[in-house]
Design an enzyme around this catalytic site. Sequence first.
Site, PDB file in Angstrom:
ATOM      1  N   LYS A 118      56.023  37.315  38.379  1.00 60.64           N
ATOM      2  CA  LYS A 118      54.695  36.670  37.729  1.00 60.64           C
ATOM      3  C   LYS A 118      54.852  36.573  36.043  1.00 60.64           C
ATOM      4  CE  LYS A 118      50.863  38.493  40.668  1.00 60.64           C
ATOM      5  NZ  LYS A 118      50.728  37.367  41.627  1.00 60.64           N
ATOM      6  N   GLU A 202      46.093  41.018  31.668  1.00 61.25           N
ATOM      7  CA  GLU A 202      45.773  39.661  31.408  1.00 61.25           C
ATOM      8  C   GLU A 202      44.051  39.561  31.029  1.00 61.25           C
ATOM      9  OE1 GLU A 202      48.100  36.717  34.394  1.00 61.25           O
ATOM     10  OE2 GLU A 202      45.857  36.959  34.955  1.00 61.25           O
ATOM     11  N   HIS A 237      40.899  38.776  47.982  1.00 63.10           N
ATOM     12  CA  HIS A 237      41.713  37.787  47.422  1.00 63.10           C
ATOM     13  C   HIS A 237      42.540  36.862  48.076  1.00 63.10           C
ATOM     14  CE1 HIS A 237      40.669  39.686  43.446  1.00 63.10           C
ATOM     15  NE2 HIS A 237      41.096  41.001  44.000  1.00 63.10           N
ATOM     16  N   ARG A 294      57.185  27.620  48.335  1.00 65.86           N
ATOM     17  CA  ARG A 294      57.362  27.301  49.923  1.00 65.86           C
ATOM     18  C   ARG A 294      56.150  26.327  50.236  1.00 65.86           C
ATOM     19  NH1 ARG A 294      52.576  30.107  50.890  1.00 65.86           N
ATOM     20  NH2 ARG A 294      52.512  31.913  49.672  1.00 65.86           N
TER      21      ARG A 294
HETATM   22  P1  ADP Z   1      48.544  37.557  44.175  1.00 65.82           P
HETATM   23  O1  ADP Z   1      49.945  36.934  43.814  1.00 65.82           O
HETATM   24  O2  ADP Z   1      48.549  39.164  44.537  1.00 65.82           O
HETATM   25  O3  ADP Z   1      47.820  36.701  45.170  1.00 65.82           O
HETATM   26  P2  ADP Z   1      47.510  36.006  42.089  1.00 65.82           P
HETATM   27  O4  ADP Z   1      47.880  36.164  40.714  1.00 65.82           O
HETATM   28  O5  ADP Z   1      47.717  34.957  42.855  1.00 65.82           O
HETATM   29  O6  ADP Z   1      47.750  37.529  42.875  1.00 65.82           O
HETATM   30  O7  ADP Z   1      45.880  36.105  42.109  1.00 65.82           O
HETATM   31  C1  ADP Z   1      45.138  36.357  43.520  1.00 65.82           C
HETATM   32  C2  ADP Z   1      43.596  36.057  43.020  1.00 65.82           C
HETATM   33  O8  ADP Z   1      43.033  37.035  42.215  1.00 65.82           O
HETATM   34  C3  ADP Z   1      43.353  34.561  42.376  1.00 65.82           C
HETATM   35  O9  ADP Z   1      43.129  33.608  43.337  1.00 65.82           O
HETATM   36  C4  ADP Z   1      42.038  34.815  41.757  1.00 65.82           C
HETATM   37  O10 ADP Z   1      40.931  35.059  42.737  1.00 65.82           O
HETATM   38  C5  ADP Z   1      42.352  36.536  41.154  1.00 65.82           C
HETATM   39  N1  ADP Z   1      42.659  36.380  39.731  1.00 65.82           N
HETATM   40  C6  ADP Z   1      43.990  36.494  39.438  1.00 65.82           C
HETATM   41  N2  ADP Z   1      44.276  36.535  38.058  1.00 65.82           N
HETATM   42  C7  ADP Z   1      42.876  36.659  37.755  1.00 65.82           C
HETATM   43  C8  ADP Z   1      42.465  36.591  36.299  1.00 65.82           C
HETATM   44  N3  ADP Z   1      43.129  36.793  35.391  1.00 65.82           N
HETATM   45  N4  ADP Z   1      41.039  36.622  36.084  1.00 65.82           N
HETATM   46  C9  ADP Z   1      40.261  36.567  37.092  1.00 65.82           C
HETATM   47  N5  ADP Z   1      40.587  36.460  38.410  1.00 65.82           N
HETATM   48  C10 ADP Z   1      41.992  36.469  38.859  1.00 65.82           C
END
Ligand code: ADP
Length: 497
Positions: A118, A202, A237, A294
């Site tokens: 990330k 973040e 999530h 993907r």
């Molecule tokens: P993973 O790779 O573990 O799935 P992501 O970064 O794709 O993690 O985030 C998954 C979910 O978490 C997102 O769809 C959102 O709902 C929530 N999320 C991620 N980052 C944030 C953020 N900075 N603020 C609020 N919600 C977040």
Amino acid sequence: MGKIKKLLVANRGEIALRVMRSAKEMGIKTVAVFSEADRAALHVQFADEAVCIGPPPSSQSYLVMDKIIGAAKETSADAIHPGYGFLSENEDFAKKVKEAGLIFIGPSAESMEIMGSKLGAKAAVSKFNVPLVPGTAEPISDVNAAKKVAKEIGYPILIKASAGGGGKGMRIVEKESEFQEQMERAVSEAISAFGDGAVFIEKYVSQPRHIEFQIFGDQHGNVVHLFERECSIQRRHQKVVEEAPSSVLTPELRKKMGEAAVNAAKAANYYNAGTIEFILDEKLNFYFLEMNTRLQVEHPVTEQITGLDLVKLQIQIAEGAKLPFKQEDLKINGHAIEVRVYAEDPANNFLPDIGVLKTYKRPQGHGIRVDDGFEQGMAIPFYYDPMIAKMICHDETRERAIEKTIRAIDEYEITGVETTLGFCNFVMHHEAFRSGNFSTKFVESYFKPEYLKGQSTPEEEMIAGALAAELILSVPQVQQAVSTQSSESKWKKNRLA
Ligand code: ADP
């Protein structure tokens, strides 16, 4: 590079079938791989050839690179499609496939490596004018230094594992006094899940929407986007309902986000199918989250609104073809909604509820597509993801797509296991979803398992129907009045219970 003649699909279930169907239409022979738990699976029956690659646990079968590449060699396949999950985002696998002289249907191992972390992904895309959630650019290990940064960003903040996925290693911190404890937890979760304790901070965006863009690139430097998918209805999530287009994007915002998505892909010299995930805050500011290198589970909603077959496109691009269209050629046609049918119990915290599909009847009709990997009587193996099917409904408008989804859920008959269908029905009827005013907090804010009690499952309906029939038929006048003709099929249905 040249034309692919035989394709091995390194996956199982609905996605293996979905890929093979497109390959078959292109005149390409197909090879399935399967674990001992999947001997009778539909993807094995569908393929021209099938190779057993080991015992049921995926660590001994679907995740063993050498066995899969060995199966491709043994059957003289010339390409491998990884599907989603399993090895699909593993750059070592992409590298090994190439070294074995085979075509990997996906991006280059280099692009996968950039987007695999990330933080690495954020660093790469930030140079290309893609907005990021405010936060640290480097992994952070010193608690005091991290606390200082958190204060600058402003609470609430989110601590995330750089190697993260599936929502693991992610911790929300509301105030400074909780910071140390949450950071220690995030680091230890990241070490145990990914073997890498690197975390970063973040800004936590409250009430965000998850909006992702499908992008496609060829090996000649062209990249386009195929519009967005709204995936804000999530539990743990993870997505359960997805739709395209999103009801909150104006044409201007779509253009802006689409351009950012194309730029993000260009930052990694990306080709083939990929997804750029963004979160959108209440003021409609968008921020890059990560890239999935993907085909996504929810790709059919994009197929329905664009009329394109994304798997065929993936294969053509892997063969070296140029993208057959430009951005301005692409148009959104209607609205598509996907509901994921998992063998899970929404009334019990969405925990898996695996077993045998005693009844399994798919809905039919105009605009309905069901991608699944099961037939009535089959057991859902305990070793893998408990998704039974994806049902995608397409119609002219969002309202019609919602009505169609409700009708199709009503027609879907599954007994033997609990499923997410009742929950999806709840979503389709909910005012927040219907008005388009919802966020990733939907389940937390609105869903209570009690709501499902009012909705009877087909099985309950059948039991109720059978009981009622017994009662009614015990009344002599009714016995006479019931015509055998009209009652025949109904009683047959009741006997299934
Ligand atoms: P993973 O790779 O573990 O799935 P992501 O970064 O794709 O993690 O985030 C998954 C979910 O978490 C997102 O769809 C959102 O709902 C929530 N999320 C991620 N980052 C944030 C953020 N900075 N603020 C609020 N919600 C977040």
